[in-house]
Design a protein around this motif. Structure first.
Motif, PDB file in Angstrom:
ATOM      1  N   VAL A   1       0.826  -1.213   0.000  1.00 49.38           N
ATOM      2  CA  VAL A   1       0.000   0.000   0.000  1.00 49.38           C
ATOM      3  C   VAL A   1       0.858   1.260   0.000  1.00 49.38           C
ATOM      4  O   VAL A   1       0.624   2.202  -0.763  1.00 49.38           O
ATOM      5  CB  VAL A   1      -0.946  -0.010   1.208  1.00 49.38           C
ATOM      6  N   ASP A   2       1.874   1.308   0.863  1.00 49.70           N
ATOM      7  CA  ASP A   2       2.658   2.529   1.023  1.00 49.70           C
ATOM      8  C   ASP A   2       3.519   2.849  -0.191  1.00 49.70           C
ATOM      9  O   ASP A   2       3.989   3.981  -0.332  1.00 49.70           O
ATOM     10  CB  ASP A   2       3.547   2.418   2.263  1.00 49.70           C
ATOM     11  N   GLU A   3       3.720   1.882  -1.060  1.00 48.60           N
ATOM     12  CA  GLU A   3       4.546   2.089  -2.247  1.00 48.60           C
ATOM     13  C   GLU A   3       3.713   2.273  -3.509  1.00 48.60           C
ATOM     14  O   GLU A   3       4.262   2.360  -4.610  1.00 48.60           O
ATOM     15  CB  GLU A   3       5.484   0.886  -2.444  1.00 48.60           C
ATOM     16  N   SER A   4       2.395   2.335  -3.371  1.00 47.51           N
ATOM     17  CA  SER A   4       1.517   2.322  -4.536  1.00 47.51           C
ATOM     18  C   SER A   4       0.533   3.494  -4.519  1.00 47.51           C
ATOM     19  O   SER A   4       0.226   4.058  -3.473  1.00 47.51           O
ATOM     20  CB  SER A   4       0.718   1.004  -4.578  1.00 47.51           C
ATOM     21  N   ALA A   5       0.059   3.826  -5.717  1.00 48.80           N
ATOM     22  CA  ALA A   5      -0.988   4.845  -5.860  1.00 48.80           C
ATOM     23  C   ALA A   5      -2.336   4.169  -5.641  1.00 48.80           C
ATOM     24  O   ALA A   5      -2.963   3.669  -6.579  1.00 48.80           O
ATOM     25  CB  ALA A   5      -0.912   5.490  -7.235  1.00 48.80           C
ATOM     26  N   VAL A   6      -2.766   4.116  -4.394  1.00 46.78           N
ATOM     27  CA  VAL A   6      -4.040   3.500  -4.041  1.00 46.78           C
ATOM     28  C   VAL A   6      -5.125   4.578  -4.091  1.00 46.78           C
ATOM     29  O   VAL A   6      -4.997   5.614  -3.433  1.00 46.78           O
ATOM     30  CB  VAL A   6      -3.988   2.866  -2.641  1.00 46.78           C
ATOM     31  N   ILE A   7      -6.156   4.328  -4.873  1.00 48.59           N
ATOM     32  CA  ILE A   7      -7.232   5.292  -5.047  1.00 48.59           C
ATOM     33  C   ILE A   7      -8.550   4.651  -4.639  1.00 48.59           C
ATOM     34  O   ILE A   7      -8.901   3.576  -5.131  1.00 48.59           O
ATOM     35  CB  ILE A   7      -7.334   5.786  -6.506  1.00 48.59           C
ATOM     36  N   ALA A   8      -9.280   5.298  -3.761  1.00 47.31           N
ATOM     37  CA  ALA A   8     -10.607   4.828  -3.381  1.00 47.31           C
ATOM     38  C   ALA A   8     -11.625   5.349  -4.387  1.00 47.31           C
ATOM     39  O   ALA A   8     -11.601   6.531  -4.742  1.00 47.31           O
ATOM     40  CB  ALA A   8     -10.966   5.312  -1.979  1.00 47.31           C
ATOM     41  N   VAL A   9     -12.490   4.472  -4.860  1.00 49.49           N
ATOM     42  CA  VAL A   9     -13.567   4.869  -5.768  1.00 49.49           C
ATOM     43  C   VAL A   9     -14.880   4.573  -5.074  1.00 49.49           C
ATOM     44  O   VAL A   9     -15.172   3.425  -4.744  1.00 49.49           O
ATOM     45  CB  VAL A   9     -13.481   4.129  -7.106  1.00 49.49           C
TER      46      VAL A   9
ATOM     47  N   GLY B   1      -9.417   2.693 -15.685  1.00 47.70           N
ATOM     48  CA  GLY B   1      -8.304   3.595 -15.943  1.00 47.70           C
ATOM     49  C   GLY B   1      -7.256   3.559 -14.851  1.00 47.70           C
ATOM     50  O   GLY B   1      -6.046   3.604 -15.135  1.00 47.70           O
ATOM     51  N   ILE B   2      -7.677   3.472 -13.613  1.00 49.94           N
ATOM     52  CA  ILE B   2      -6.719   3.397 -12.506  1.00 49.94           C
ATOM     53  C   ILE B   2      -5.913   2.105 -12.589  1.00 49.94           C
ATOM     54  O   ILE B   2      -4.694   2.098 -12.411  1.00 49.94           O
ATOM     55  CB  ILE B   2      -7.455   3.501 -11.159  1.00 49.94           C
ATOM     56  N   ALA B   3      -6.602   0.999 -12.879  1.00 53.08           N
ATOM     57  CA  ALA B   3      -5.912  -0.289 -12.986  1.00 53.08           C
ATOM     58  C   ALA B   3      -4.923  -0.291 -14.142  1.00 53.08           C
ATOM     59  O   ALA B   3      -3.769  -0.727 -13.998  1.00 53.08           O
ATOM     60  CB  ALA B   3      -6.936  -1.408 -13.160  1.00 53.08           C
ATOM     61  N   ARG B   4      -5.333   0.200 -15.291  1.00 54.10           N
ATOM     62  CA  ARG B   4      -4.444   0.200 -16.459  1.00 54.10           C
ATOM     63  C   ARG B   4      -3.281   1.174 -16.279  1.00 54.10           C
ATOM     64  O   ARG B   4      -2.211   0.996 -16.870  1.00 54.10           O
ATOM     65  CB  ARG B   4      -5.232   0.550 -17.716  1.00 54.10           C
ATOM     66  N   GLY B   5      -3.495   2.203 -15.461  1.00 56.40           N
ATOM     67  CA  GLY B   5      -2.429   3.161 -15.210  1.00 56.40           C
ATOM     68  C   GLY B   5      -1.464   2.744 -14.118  1.00 56.40           C
ATOM     69  O   GLY B   5      -0.548   3.490 -13.788  1.00 56.40           O
ATOM     70  N   GLY B   6      -1.669   1.567 -13.551  1.00 54.13           N
ATOM     71  CA  GLY B   6      -0.750   1.067 -12.533  1.00 54.13           C
ATOM     72  C   GLY B   6      -1.152   1.402 -11.114  1.00 54.13           C
ATOM     73  O   GLY B   6      -0.368   1.217 -10.187  1.00 54.13           O
TER      74      GLY B   6
ATOM     75  N   VAL C   1      -7.159   0.013  -6.896  1.00 57.55           N
ATOM     76  CA  VAL C   1      -8.497   0.484  -6.536  1.00 57.55           C
ATOM     77  C   VAL C   1      -8.893  -0.117  -5.191  1.00 57.55           C
ATOM     78  O   VAL C   1      -8.798  -1.324  -4.994  1.00 57.55           O
ATOM     79  CB  VAL C   1      -9.534   0.113  -7.608  1.00 57.55           C
ATOM     80  N   VAL C   2      -9.331   0.743  -4.273  1.00 57.80           N
ATOM     81  CA  VAL C   2      -9.865   0.273  -2.998  1.00 57.80           C
ATOM     82  C   VAL C   2     -11.304   0.757  -2.890  1.00 57.80           C
ATOM     83  O   VAL C   2     -11.635   1.865  -3.307  1.00 57.80           O
ATOM     84  CB  VAL C   2      -9.020   0.783  -1.798  1.00 57.80           C
TER      85      VAL C   2
ATOM     86  N   ALA D   1     -16.813  -0.156 -10.031  1.00 59.59           N
ATOM     87  CA  ALA D   1     -15.421   0.258 -10.193  1.00 59.59           C
ATOM     88  C   ALA D   1     -14.469  -0.901  -9.925  1.00 59.59           C
ATOM     89  O   ALA D   1     -13.466  -1.086 -10.638  1.00 59.59           O
ATOM     90  CB  ALA D   1     -15.109   1.420  -9.259  1.00 59.59           C
ATOM     91  N   MET D   2     -14.788  -1.702  -8.915  1.00 58.11           N
ATOM     92  CA  MET D   2     -13.947  -2.856  -8.599  1.00 58.11           C
ATOM     93  C   MET D   2     -13.980  -3.880  -9.724  1.00 58.11           C
ATOM     94  O   MET D   2     -12.949  -4.435 -10.121  1.00 58.11           O
ATOM     95  CB  MET D   2     -14.424  -3.499  -7.299  1.00 58.11           C
TER      96      MET D   2
END
Length: 394
Positions: A108-116, A136-141, A144-145, A156-157
């Motif tokens: 988690v701390d090393e990743s761009a985690v975005i809540a939708v 888009g979030i998944a394809r961009g690396g 999704v939470v 979204a999930m």
């Protein structure tokens, strides 16, 4: 294991708020000290009379049962003092003293985690935008939470999973309870492609208020919270409020002014939310700060995907097909069907990353006209918004 039972005992202490549990652990040096303390000692450490009385139940029977169930079901237990407990979540004042994890919790701390998040009663537009953001979030690396609820959250999930992404589902129920029951396949796929997390162990009794408390974990794990569609007064606002308290970014998908969703969108802008029309808009905010999580090449079962998500043509993402018989349309062709106000905005955006005030002044428009036009241009994919109300022409 001996110390772990005290962590689980504290997590099972019903009626004591997470903030109070956190405070006592910090003040007394650990869960064992809390367990062996008397009522006066607990109150001296800062507990209320109500919480101190609740913590007088020193039975370890429930903790032992939960530990056995976790071992049987393959549920991992992370405590506040474990190195693998996400630092991003640990930093909030009311972090769960224990996280129960099913699956593999990503870095988690090393990743761009975005809540939708969004309303359960989403319109077709809200559903399509939730899918667009998740994919888009998944394809961009990014990761999704969500809370795995009906409506925007689950959509979204599903879209993120279909794109081969990594996901985190935060439950308001015990870790072994699927709610709503019809989302069982989504729960199973989430555990395979990421992790399910809860602050409630297997077989633990939970209450309606736990869904509200769950929202602080969703925002706590994330860098930012994206609202796909939500009326001004909705449960989604609880997550937004917690995100703002935690210092997280908030993103809002544009919605038609004059509708309940539009009123909610405008209310979010008033709170300082950034407009986002795609996953790329959101991830651009964190560009260069985190290592992208590679998407898996094999999609999950299409049975988890709602019918409104368009199926993609199967081809490698890194291959570009060029049709030499076509030519790229020039600017005049691409802009010819736009309203005059939107064309004027694009014409004055003659350098990258212009502040909204600069655009308003250069275009000679009122603030409301210019901001409305900028919103529609973002939806059309012609403009992106960065931090500090700065916009760039795409």
């Amino acid at each position: 294991m001996a110390r772990l039972k005290y962590w689980v005992w504290l997590s099972c202490a019903a009626g004591v708020e997470p903030l109070a549990k956190n405070h006592l652990v910090a003040a007394m040096g650990g869960p064992e000290a809390v367990f062996f303390a008397g009522k006066d000692e607990l109150m001296f450490a800062g507990a209320t009379a109500h919480d101190a009385q609740k913590l007088m139940d020193k039975s370890l029977a429930e903790a032992s049962r939960v530990l056995e169930a976790c071992e049987e079901q393959g549920v991992r237990i992370l405590t506040l003092q474990d190195a693998d407990y996400p630092e991003r979540l640990r930093s909030i004042p009311d972090a769960p003293v224990v996280l129960f994890v099913k699956g593999r919790l990503p870095a988690v701390d090393e990743s761009a985690v975005i809540a939708v998040v969004g309303t359960r009663k989403a319109s077709s537009y809200g559903q399509s935008m939730a899918a667009r953001l998740g994919e888009g979030i998944a394809r961009g690396g990014g990761i999704v939470v969500s809370g795995l609820a009906d409506g925007c959250d689950g959509i979204a999930m599903e879209a993120a999973l279909r794109a081969g992404g990594t996901v985190i589902g935060v439950l308001g129920t015990a870790i072994d309870v699927v709610y709503p029951a019809k989302n069982r396949r989504l729960f199973e796929e989430t555990a395979v492609r990421g992790a399910l997390v809860s602050e409630h162990g297997p077989g633990t009794r939970t209450y309606q208020s736990d869904f509200r408390l769950r929202n602080r974990i969703i925002s706590g794990l994330a860098l930012g919270v994206a609202v796909t569609e939500a009326p001004e007064r909705s449960g989604t606002r609880i997550t937004v409020d917690r995100a703002l308290e935690q210092g997280r970014d908030v993103f809002a998908v544009p919605a038609a002014v004059g509708t309940p969703a539009g009123d909610g969108y405008l209310a979010l802008l008033a709170l300082g939310a950034q407009t986002a029309a795609s996953g790329a808009d959101i991830l651009a905010r964190y560009e260069g700060r985190f290592r992208p999580v590679p998407a898996r090449s094999a999609p999950v079962s299409t049975k988890t995907v709602p019918t409104h998500i368009k199926k993609e043509i199967d081809k490698p993402r890194d291959i570009v097909y060029i049709d030499l018989t076509d030519r790229t349309p020039d600017r005049s062709e691409r802009w010819k069907d736009l309203p005059d106000v939107q064309r004027r905005i694009l014409e004055v955006m003659d350098r990258p990353s212009m502040h909204a005030d600069e655009i308003i002044e250069a275009a000679g428009l009122s603030a409301s006209e210019a901001l409305a036009a900028l919103t529609m241009l973002q939806v059309a994919g012609l403009v992106s918004q960065g931090a500090g109300r700065r916009y760039s022409r795409l």
